[in-house]
Design a protein around this motif. Structure first.
Motif, PDB file in Angstrom:
ATOM      1  N   CYS A   1       0.874  -1.172   0.000  1.00 51.85           N
ATOM      2  CA  CYS A   1       0.000   0.000   0.000  1.00 51.85           C
ATOM      3  C   CYS A   1       0.913   1.225   0.000  1.00 51.85           C
ATOM      4  CB  CYS A   1      -0.915  -0.005   1.218  1.00 51.85           C
ATOM      5  SG  CYS A   1      -1.965   1.462   1.344  1.00 51.85           S
ATOM      6  N   GLU A   2       0.906   1.960  -1.100  1.00 47.06           N
ATOM      7  CA  GLU A   2       1.779   3.123  -1.236  1.00 47.06           C
ATOM      8  C   GLU A   2       1.015   4.433  -1.178  1.00 47.06           C
ATOM      9  OE1 GLU A   2       3.803   2.194  -4.880  1.00 47.06           O
ATOM     10  OE2 GLU A   2       5.086   0.680  -3.923  1.00 47.06           O
TER      11      GLU A   2
ATOM     12  N   GLY B   1      -8.936   2.716  -1.548  1.00 47.85           N
ATOM     13  CA  GLY B   1      -9.656   1.452  -1.618  1.00 47.85           C
ATOM     14  C   GLY B   1      -8.735   0.307  -1.973  1.00 47.85           C
ATOM     15  N   PRO B   2      -9.289  -0.905  -2.066  1.00 46.69           N
ATOM     16  CA  PRO B   2      -8.480  -2.080  -2.387  1.00 46.69           C
ATOM     17  C   PRO B   2      -7.724  -1.966  -3.701  1.00 46.69           C
ATOM     18  CG  PRO B   2     -10.667  -2.731  -1.655  1.00 46.69           C
ATOM     19  CD  PRO B   2     -10.703  -1.243  -1.822  1.00 46.69           C
TER      20      PRO B   2
ATOM     21  N   ALA C   1      -7.252   2.040   3.875  1.00 45.54           N
ATOM     22  CA  ALA C   1      -8.034   3.274   3.735  1.00 45.54           C
ATOM     23  C   ALA C   1      -7.629   4.334   4.757  1.00 45.54           C
ATOM     24  CB  ALA C   1      -9.519   2.966   3.875  1.00 45.54           C
ATOM     25  N   ASN C   2      -6.706   3.987   5.661  1.00 46.14           N
ATOM     26  CA  ASN C   2      -6.305   4.865   6.771  1.00 46.14           C
ATOM     27  C   ASN C   2      -7.511   5.222   7.640  1.00 46.14           C
ATOM     28  OD1 ASN C   2      -4.390   6.221   8.329  1.00 46.14           O
ATOM     29  ND2 ASN C   2      -4.683   8.156   7.238  1.00 46.14           N
ATOM     30  N   GLU C   3      -8.327   4.209   7.939  1.00 44.82           N
ATOM     31  CA  GLU C   3      -9.512   4.409   8.758  1.00 44.82           C
ATOM     32  C   GLU C   3      -9.492   3.580  10.044  1.00 44.82           C
ATOM     33  OE1 GLU C   3     -12.828   3.557   6.229  1.00 44.82           O
ATOM     34  OE2 GLU C   3     -12.587   5.401   5.040  1.00 44.82           O
ATOM     35  N   TYR C   4      -8.362   2.914  10.290  1.00 39.30           N
ATOM     36  CA  TYR C   4      -8.245   2.158  11.537  1.00 39.30           C
ATOM     37  C   TYR C   4      -7.882   3.112  12.671  1.00 39.30           C
ATOM     38  CZ  TYR C   4      -7.257  -1.877  14.514  1.00 39.30           C
ATOM     39  OH  TYR C   4      -7.287  -2.811  15.518  1.00 39.30           O
ATOM     40  N   GLN C   5      -8.122   2.662  13.922  1.00 35.67           N
ATOM     41  CA  GLN C   5      -7.844   3.536  15.062  1.00 35.67           C
ATOM     42  C   GLN C   5      -6.370   3.892  15.176  1.00 35.67           C
ATOM     43  OE1 GLN C   5     -10.151   1.116  15.106  1.00 35.67           O
ATOM     44  NE2 GLN C   5     -11.577   1.289  16.790  1.00 35.67           N
TER      45      GLN C   5
END
Length: 328
Positions: free
Chosen positions: A6-7, A11-12, A49-53
């Motif tokens: 992931c650079e 999304g996937p 997605a940079n949406e994790y805690q």
């Protein structure tokens, strides 16, 4: 080495395959593993997605769950040998030809599991076992409601609960997914896309559920909580539904309900004895025939497809990325 990377966040479809990624170096207290298979979990999508805690810094290799063979041991590691077949978990990095993991997060694969099954097993089944046994001390005959019951954690929770003698109500988003849960032994099913979750739980159980295991959150958490009996337990393990629910605390007070959170990464770090007991309990269940539900496998080159399938909540059970050659 070859790895999924992931650079840029998104999304996937943003992940790419690189063949020139530097292999990890062995460090004290860590185990280097030649990866055979890596599981796809919903948290992988959140990281991408940079949406994790907790954020993963770019660039990074996704994947928190793997199986393979020990390639090297860092200083201070005991109980494992080079060549051992192991599975384990990491913050990120599993979707690569090699992964470096803390020794405490790696263990030998229970006899009887294939590499694909072993990769699908550790995170979801440890989570399920901790929710059901370490937290809730579930007893035979008690009612357990599992939300998202056809997903990775959900199907594991159904499987373990049934084998421990609980009466399981599977809640899922379609009749097809509920049939998967019935095959795992769920006594009843609720399609929460068309049925009222709270009323159906109470209708089935009478007094309400003894335990709710919730990897979904969103708008389904509160009605499930309202359907718990007096003194019951609600375990939150994730928010695959998208929204983190806000629970009215008066519901907890009026029924003397216990709400517990379960985040496996920190549990394994802070509760090593409980984790060792959970592993032993799961090994016994595997010896009795328990196997994780692996629905789809993809080569590393099709990682975008694998991630997209999980993002669309299409497969039941677990999706696996094949990295090595000995994956069944």
């Amino acid at each position: 080495m070859k790895a999924v990377r992931c650079e840029e966040y998104g999304g996937p479809d943003r992940v790419v395959i690189r063949e020139d990624v530097r292999a990890p170096e062995v460090t004290d207290g860590h185990v280097l593993v030649d990866v055979a298979a890596a599981a796809v979990n919903f948290t992988d999508l959140l990281f991408v997605a940079n949406e994790y805690q907790v954020a993963a810094d770019l660039p990074f290799t996704p994947g928190s769950e793997f199986a393979g063979r020990v390639a090297a041991l860092g200083a201070g590691v005991s109980g494992l040998e080079v060549g051992d077949v192991v599975h384990g978990s990491v913050f990120n990095g599993a979707m690569a030809e090699q992964v470096l993991a803390p020794a405490s997060s790696v263990s030998r694969v229970p006899e009887g599991l294939s590499m694909a099954e072993a990769a699908a097993f550790r995170v979801t089944y440890l989570t399920a076992y901790h929710a059901l046994v370490t937290i809730a001390d579930i007893k035979p005959g008690q009612w357990v409601v599992v939300l998202g019951a056809a997903g990775g954690v959900g199907s594991a929770a159904v499987d373990v609960a049934v084998r421990l003698g609980a009466r399981v109500i599977a809640a899922a988003s379609s009749s097809d997914r509920l049939r998967v849960c019935a095959d795992l032994g769920a006594e009843a099913g609720i399609d929460y896309s068309t049925e009222d979750l709270k009323s159906r739980i109470k209708e089935i159980t009478g007094a309400g559920a003894d335990l709710v295991v919730d990897p979904v959150g969103d708008r389904w958490a509160e009605p499930a909580l309202r359907a718990i009996r007096w003194g019951g337990t609600f375990v939150t393990v994730g928010y695959a539904g998208g929204e983190i629910p806000r629970i009215p605390l008066n519901l907890v007070l009026l029924k003397n309900v216990t709400i517990r959170g379960l985040e496996l990464r920190t549990w394994s770090q802070r509760l090593p004895e409980e984790t060792a007991r959970a592993r032993a309990g799961l090994a016994e269940l595997v010896a009795g025939g328990m196997r994780p539900l692996v629905s789809e496998t993809y080569p590393m080159e099709e990682a975008v497809t694998a991630l997209s399938r999980v993002a669309g909540r299409v497969p039941a059970g677990k999706v696996i990325i094949r990295v090595g050659e000995d994956v069944q």
